[in-house]
Structure formats: structure tokens, C-alpha cells
Design a protein around this motif. Structure first.
Motif, PDB file in Angstrom:
ATOM      1  N   ILE A   9       0.927  -1.094  -0.032  1.00 42.51           N
ATOM      2  CA  ILE A   9       0.038   0.048  -0.031  1.00 42.51           C
ATOM      3  C   ILE A   9       0.829   1.253  -0.047  1.00 42.51           C
ATOM      4  O   ILE A   9       0.778   2.162  -0.694  1.00 42.51           O
ATOM      5  CB  ILE A   9      -1.129   0.065   1.305  1.00 42.51           C
ATOM      6  CG1 ILE A   9      -2.110  -1.020   0.952  1.00 42.51           C
ATOM      7  CG2 ILE A   9      -1.594   1.207   1.350  1.00 42.51           C
ATOM      8  CD1 ILE A   9      -3.065  -1.394   2.330  1.00 42.51           C
ATOM      9  N   PHE A  10       1.855   1.117   0.760  1.00 39.55           N
ATOM     10  CA  PHE A  10       2.742   2.396   1.038  1.00 39.55           C
ATOM     11  C   PHE A  10       3.319   2.676  -0.834  1.00 39.55           C
ATOM     12  O   PHE A  10       3.658   3.977  -0.887  1.00 39.55           O
ATOM     13  CB  PHE A  10       3.919   2.179   1.768  1.00 39.55           C
ATOM     14  CG  PHE A  10       3.318   2.357   3.387  1.00 39.55           C
ATOM     15  CD1 PHE A  10       2.371   3.439   3.593  1.00 39.55           C
ATOM     16  CD2 PHE A  10       3.892   1.290   4.305  1.00 39.55           C
ATOM     17  CE1 PHE A  10       2.072   3.390   5.084  1.00 39.55           C
ATOM     18  CE2 PHE A  10       3.601   1.382   5.612  1.00 39.55           C
ATOM     19  CZ  PHE A  10       2.634   2.398   6.051  1.00 39.55           C
ATOM     20  N   GLY A  29      -2.879   4.230  -2.381  1.00 36.23           N
ATOM     21  CA  GLY A  29      -1.524   4.262  -2.333  1.00 36.23           C
ATOM     22  C   GLY A  29      -0.811   5.657  -2.062  1.00 36.23           C
ATOM     23  O   GLY A  29      -1.703   6.589  -2.108  1.00 36.23           O
ATOM     24  N   TYR A  30       0.548   5.406  -1.707  1.00 38.17           N
ATOM     25  CA  TYR A  30       1.047   6.698  -1.390  1.00 38.17           C
ATOM     26  C   TYR A  30       2.456   6.978  -2.350  1.00 38.17           C
ATOM     27  O   TYR A  30       2.856   8.189  -2.120  1.00 38.17           O
ATOM     28  CB  TYR A  30       1.520   6.718   0.137  1.00 38.17           C
ATOM     29  CG  TYR A  30       0.286   6.705   1.132  1.00 38.17           C
ATOM     30  CD1 TYR A  30      -0.433   7.471   1.337  1.00 38.17           C
ATOM     31  CD2 TYR A  30       0.234   5.302   1.560  1.00 38.17           C
ATOM     32  CE1 TYR A  30      -1.731   7.299   2.261  1.00 38.17           C
ATOM     33  CE2 TYR A  30      -1.145   4.957   2.371  1.00 38.17           C
ATOM     34  CZ  TYR A  30      -1.664   6.378   2.715  1.00 38.17           C
ATOM     35  OH  TYR A  30      -2.855   5.967   3.572  1.00 38.17           O
ATOM     36  N   LEU A  48      11.099   4.822   1.861  1.00 40.04           N
ATOM     37  CA  LEU A  48      10.370   5.501   2.757  1.00 40.04           C
ATOM     38  C   LEU A  48       9.210   4.395   3.145  1.00 40.04           C
ATOM     39  O   LEU A  48       8.740   4.590   4.350  1.00 40.04           O
ATOM     40  CB  LEU A  48       9.568   6.554   1.772  1.00 40.04           C
ATOM     41  CG  LEU A  48      10.449   7.984   1.372  1.00 40.04           C
ATOM     42  CD1 LEU A  48       9.790   8.800   0.568  1.00 40.04           C
ATOM     43  CD2 LEU A  48      10.770   8.449   2.633  1.00 40.04           C
ATOM     44  N   SER A  49       8.907   3.407   2.353  1.00 46.63           N
ATOM     45  CA  SER A  49       7.944   2.453   2.895  1.00 46.63           C
ATOM     46  C   SER A  49       8.624   1.779   3.881  1.00 46.63           C
ATOM     47  O   SER A  49       7.864   1.200   4.879  1.00 46.63           O
ATOM     48  CB  SER A  49       7.410   1.515   1.703  1.00 46.63           C
ATOM     49  OG  SER A  49       8.614   0.856   1.236  1.00 46.63           O
ATOM     50  N   ALA A  63      -8.758  -1.428  -3.685  1.00 48.42           N
ATOM     51  CA  ALA A  63      -8.761  -1.585  -2.369  1.00 48.42           C
ATOM     52  C   ALA A  63      -9.916  -2.287  -1.764  1.00 48.42           C
ATOM     53  O   ALA A  63      -9.595  -2.900  -0.482  1.00 48.42           O
ATOM     54  CB  ALA A  63      -9.669  -0.001  -2.101  1.00 48.42           C
ATOM     55  N   ASP A  64     -10.882  -3.033  -2.518  1.00 47.25           N
ATOM     56  CA  ASP A  64     -11.679  -4.038  -1.767  1.00 47.25           C
ATOM     57  C   ASP A  64     -10.943  -5.273  -1.665  1.00 47.25           C
ATOM     58  O   ASP A  64     -11.368  -6.047  -0.571  1.00 47.25           O
ATOM     59  CB  ASP A  64     -12.878  -4.210  -2.506  1.00 47.25           C
ATOM     60  CG  ASP A  64     -13.801  -3.133  -2.724  1.00 47.25           C
ATOM     61  OD1 ASP A  64     -13.872  -2.404  -2.006  1.00 47.25           O
ATOM     62  OD2 ASP A  64     -14.711  -2.969  -3.813  1.00 47.25           O
ATOM     63  N   ALA A  65      -9.963  -5.409  -2.435  1.00 48.93           N
ATOM     64  CA  ALA A  65      -9.027  -6.706  -2.445  1.00 48.93           C
ATOM     65  C   ALA A  65      -8.391  -6.580  -1.079  1.00 48.93           C
ATOM     66  O   ALA A  65      -8.338  -7.581  -0.252  1.00 48.93           O
ATOM     67  CB  ALA A  65      -8.129  -7.048  -3.669  1.00 48.93           C
ATOM     68  N   TYR A  66      -7.679  -5.669  -0.834  1.00 43.28           N
ATOM     69  CA  TYR A  66      -7.158  -5.421   0.389  1.00 43.28           C
ATOM     70  C   TYR A  66      -8.036  -5.427   1.662  1.00 43.28           C
ATOM     71  O   TYR A  66      -7.520  -6.001   2.655  1.00 43.28           O
ATOM     72  CB  TYR A  66      -6.178  -4.006   0.612  1.00 43.28           C
ATOM     73  CG  TYR A  66      -5.025  -4.103  -0.307  1.00 43.28           C
ATOM     74  CD1 TYR A  66      -4.151  -5.149  -0.144  1.00 43.28           C
ATOM     75  CD2 TYR A  66      -4.517  -3.068  -1.378  1.00 43.28           C
ATOM     76  CE1 TYR A  66      -2.932  -5.120  -0.992  1.00 43.28           C
ATOM     77  CE2 TYR A  66      -3.650  -3.138  -2.110  1.00 43.28           C
ATOM     78  CZ  TYR A  66      -2.950  -4.078  -1.786  1.00 43.28           C
ATOM     79  OH  TYR A  66      -1.579  -4.361  -2.915  1.00 43.28           O
TER      80      TYR A  66
END
Length: 488
Positions: A286-287, A296-297, A303-304, A431-434
Motif C-alpha cells: 500500500i505504501f 496508495g502513497y 520510505l515505505s 482497495a476492496d481486495a486489501y
């Protein structure tokens, strides 16, 4: 001694994660396929699963420090091999040799039980057990920096240096345990368990690539089930023969492992490994995912890794709290607290908004729950096993946790590839998968909590066992007293 052995736990975690940041690049770097690159993780996992119980039994028989040095030497040899080679087959062998480090944690826990004064045993084993999870979170920033700014060979070269330092520290600072079981090593049991584990873990780790309903995967699962049944029957026969023949001892005493406290703790450990590893594995993805995904970022590897660092620090910081809680209320209570925290933290990840602070805090809280659960598990195991089987019993429990993390990797891969989106032509999970992944992890933590409730309470030993944390022992038969040498 405690610091040296705990650093060994961090080294073990590093061996499991050092190649993760570069897995997408290894097909190009080593001239292999993506499925071939995945074997750099699978080979390490399988080798660790095989080495942990074997080294644990040999440590009980011939000296835990001696086998700890052997495990570290194999790890250093593998790291040096990977540092100097660009050939995929050689690097694969190097990763398998690094897997021998998995035996360091149960051997270290057993040495602490034998050497530390009773009031220090709880805090020592809680710290040692927590490092198994903390090292992964602490190591990811370091491996991310190396992967981004240096040659990938430094991942192996750095591991070799760390392993060599740990080897020297163990040689100089860790005494040999006087507790030995003696006897003859069970080669048949070691081979049977190794083949069964290879079939099981190969099916779990390759199921997503080969297809869960494919012939090879179903065949491996079937072969694993049959082999485990045959191995269990063989080990029970060896155990019964050992009553009359002191030279024969099973690799794993299933009569002890089948005790309710040991069996339920190992089952719960599989579920805790799943619930804990989900956070580390998915949070890094996700990071690094681009902002256009909606969750995501767009972080770099470095950084992650830094965003995951608070989680690793929390596991180490809360290990003394785990020991204090176990001493006051018993390790079972600490385990229940930890699994409850894991369940809540994973549920929060399902419903909470995708804000960076929320994700980092939830990851850190997950680590706190893992610290309570992981720190309590060895004490729960040692309450129910003889002191001469401490290393073997803890090795089996470490194996249970590894199976949990392996199943977690397979489930995450299966769920996240089943629901995808495309951003700039690149495939990413939705996002639903996560959310589904974290819901499954919360369910695993809930099951672990339910299993933990049925673990016998401290002070109520079953079948005549003694439930004194740090000095647990089972009644010995006359034959056992003759063959087992225990220093008071």
C-alpha cells in the motif's frame, strides 16, 4: 547473553526478508522468470522449515550452543555464496543455506531457559520470540536503502557480516547448556518430516502460480497428508520403543506434542503468524502503490520501509511488558490479550479511511498485539514439555508460525490478484481486495483467540505435568532418569 541471542532472532528475520524488495527485479538481474524468482523465497522457507526441528532435536541431544553455531555458520556460508555469484542456481542454493538460520530462535530460547535465573527467563524468551517478527519490520528499511542505492550483492554481503558478528558473539558470550537428552538421532523421522513439509509448503507457495485446482498442487497436498500420517505413526512407534531402548528417541515426541496445551498453542501459533504477517506484507504494498489507485502513497522502497519501522520498534519495546504481564497473570492471559489486539487492529484496517497516519498507527498496534502473542507462546509451550525437549518443542512451534506466514503469503497473493485495477497500464489490486485480506486476517486472529481460550490455565497442569514457567518438567520414568543428565 540475552542481547546476543535476541540479535540472532533479528538476523533470522532478515534472512526471510532481504530479497523481498528486489523480487520484481531478480528476473532481470539473474536471467530467470518471475516464477523462478519467487523460488528465492520458497527455497529459504522450505529449508528453514526442515532445519528448525532437526537442529532443535540435535541441540537437545548434543548441545544447543553447538548447533546454534552450526546454524549460523550455514547462514554465513550461504550469504557469502550469494554475495559473489550472479548465477540463479547458485543464488538459490545460497538462499536455502540461509534458511538454516530458522533454527536460531528455538535454540536461543532453550538456552535462555537452561541458563538464566528463573526471574529472568520470562523477559528473555519474550524478547527473543518478539524479534522473530520485529526483525522483518526493522530490516525492510535497511534492505530498501541497499536495494535502491547499492548493488543487490550487498544484501547478501551485509547478511554475511551480520552473521559472522553474531557467530563470534555466540562463541564468546553464550555458554553451552548442560541439559542433554543423549540417545540416537532419528534419521527416519527427519527424512519423513522433511519430505512431508516440502510437499506442503511447495503446494502453499506455488498454488497461486500453478493454480489451486491444478493436478500438481492437489497431488502435493494429498501426498503431504499421507506422508504426515505415515510419519506420525512411525514417530509414535519410535516413541514407544524408546521406553524400552534408551538409545532410540523420536525426532518429535508426539505424545508430548499431543498434550492439549502444546497442541492448541501450536494451532493458535499458525493463526497468529497469519494475522501478524498480513499487516507487514500488505502495508508495504500500500505504501508503494501510486496515489492514483485511491489508496496508495507512491513511496520509494526506503520510505515505505521507514513507515514500517514503528511496528518493529513496538514489538521490541513491548516485549518486557509481555514478560511482566505473563509473570503477573500467566502467559495464557498475555496471549489472549495479544490475539484480541490483532483482531481489532485488522478490523480497523477493513473500515478505516486510507490515511497515512491511520495506516502507520494500525500497523504499529498490530505489532503490539504480535509482541504480546509471540512473547507468550514459548512460555506456554515450556510449561508442558520436559526440559530435555525444550529446543525440539520450540522448533516445532517456530515451524507452526512459519506455516502461518507462508499461508498468509499465498492467501494475500490469491485475493489481491483476483480483483485488480489498471493505473497507467500497470495492474494493481483494488482497495476492496486489501479490505478482504484484512478481514480474513481478523478472522484468523479471532480463531486464535478462540483456540487460546481452551488452552489449560496455568496452575492446572494436565496428566501430572508441572506448570512452573521457566523450569517446566515432566515426571521422569526410571529409564529416563538413567539416560538423562540434568544439572540441578
Amino acid at each position: 547473553m540475552v542481547v546476543t541471542l535476541a540479535l540472532g532472532g533479528i538476523v533470522v528475520s532478515l534472512m526471510q526478508t532481504i530479497v523481498v524488495p528486489l523480487l520484481p527485479e531478480f528476473p532481470r538481474l539473474l536471467n530467470t522468470s518471475h516464477s523462478g524468482a519467487a523460488w528465492l523465497v520458497t527455497a529459504n522457507l522450505i529449508a528453514g522449515a526442515v532445519c528448525a526441528p532437526v537442529l532443535g532435536r540435535l541441540g537437545d541431544m548434543f548441545g544447543k550452543r553447538r548447533l546454534l553455531l552450526v546454524a549460523l555458520a550455514l547462514m554465513v556460508a550461504g550469504s557469502l555464496l550469494g554475495a559473489v555469484s550472479d548465477v540463479f542456481g547458485v543464488v538459490l542454493v545460497a538462499r536455502a543455506l540461509q534458511g538454516a538460520a530458522m533454527g536460531v530462535v528455538p535454540l536461543g530460547i532453550s538456552i535462555m531457559r537452561d541458563e538464566l535465573p528463573p526471574e529472568r527467563v520470562g523477559s528473555g524468551i519474550a524478547l527473543m520470540s518478539s524479534t522473530l517478527g520485529a526483525g522483518g519490520a526493522i530490516g525492510l528499511p535497511m534492505t530498501g536503502v541497499i536495494a535502491e542505492h547499492f548493488s543487490w550483492h550487498w544484501l547478501f554481503g551485509g547478511a554475511a557480516v551480520l552473521g559472522l558478528v553474531e557467530l563470534v558473539a555466540v562463541w564468546r558470550l553464550v555458554p553451552e547448556s548442560p541439559v542433554r537428552s543423549g540417545g540416537r538421532f532419528d534419521f527416519g523421522g527427519a527424512v519423513g518430516l522433511s519430505v512431508a513439509l516440502v510437499c506442503l509448503l511447495l503446494a502453499v507457495t506455488q498454488g497461486n502460480a500453478w493454480g489451486w485446482g491444478s493436478g500438481p498442487v492437489l497431488g502435493l497436498f494429498g501426498a503431504s497428508a499421507l506422508l504426515f500420517l505415515a510419519w506420525g505413526a512411525y514417530e509414535l512407534r519410535i516413541g514407544r520403543a524408546g521406553d524400552a531402548d534408551s538409545a532410540r528417541q523420536p525426532l518429535v515426541d508426539l505424545r508430548v506434542s499431543a498434550r492439549r496445551q502444546v497442541l492448541l498453542t501450536n494451532i493458535a501459533s499458525v493463526l497468529v503468524g497469519f494475522a501478524m504477517f498480513t499487516s507487514f506484507m500488505v502495508s508495504a504494498q500500500i505504501f508503494q502503490a501510486p496515489r492514483d489507485t485511491g489508496y496508495g502513497y507512491g513511496m520509494s522502497l526506503t520510505l515505505s520501509g521507514l513507515a514500517l519501522l514503528p511496528g518493529g520498534l513496538m514489538m521490541i519495546a513491548f516485549s518486557p511488558v509481555t514478560a511482566l504481564l505473563s509473570r503477573c497473570r500467566g502467559p495464557r492471559f498475555g496471549f489472549l490479550v495479544g490475539t484480541a489486539i490483532l483482531m481489532v487492529a485488522n478490523l480497523v484496517r477493513v473500515v478505516a479511511p486510507h490515511q497515512l497516519v491511520v495506516v502507520i498507527v494500525a500497523t504499529a498496534v498490530t505489532s503490539i498485539g504480535a509482541a504480546f502473542a509471540y512473547g507468550s507462546i514459548p512460555a506456554m509451550i515450556m510449561q508442558a514439555v520436559p526440559v530435555t525437549e525444550t529446543a525440539a518443542a520450540n522448533s516445532l512451534n517456530t515451524l507452526a508460525r512459519s506455516i502461518g506466514t507462508s499461508v498468509c503469503s499465498a492467501v494475500v497473493a490469491a485475493v489481491t490478484t483476483a480483483s485488480v485495477m489498471y493505473v497507467a497500464g500497470v495492474e494493481f489490486p483494488t482497495a476492496d481486495a486489501y479490505a478482504a485480506v484484512f478481514a480474513i486476517a481478523a478472522g484468523a486472529a479471532l480463531l486464535a483467540l478462540g483456540v487460546g481460550v481452551f488452552v489449560p490455565r496455568e496452575g492446572a497442569p494436565e496428566h501430572g505435568t508441572h506448570a512452573d514457567v521457566g523450569t517446566a518438567a515432566l515426571p521422569l520414568s526410571e529409564t529416563d532418569r538413567d539416560r538423562i543428565r540434568i544439572t540441578p
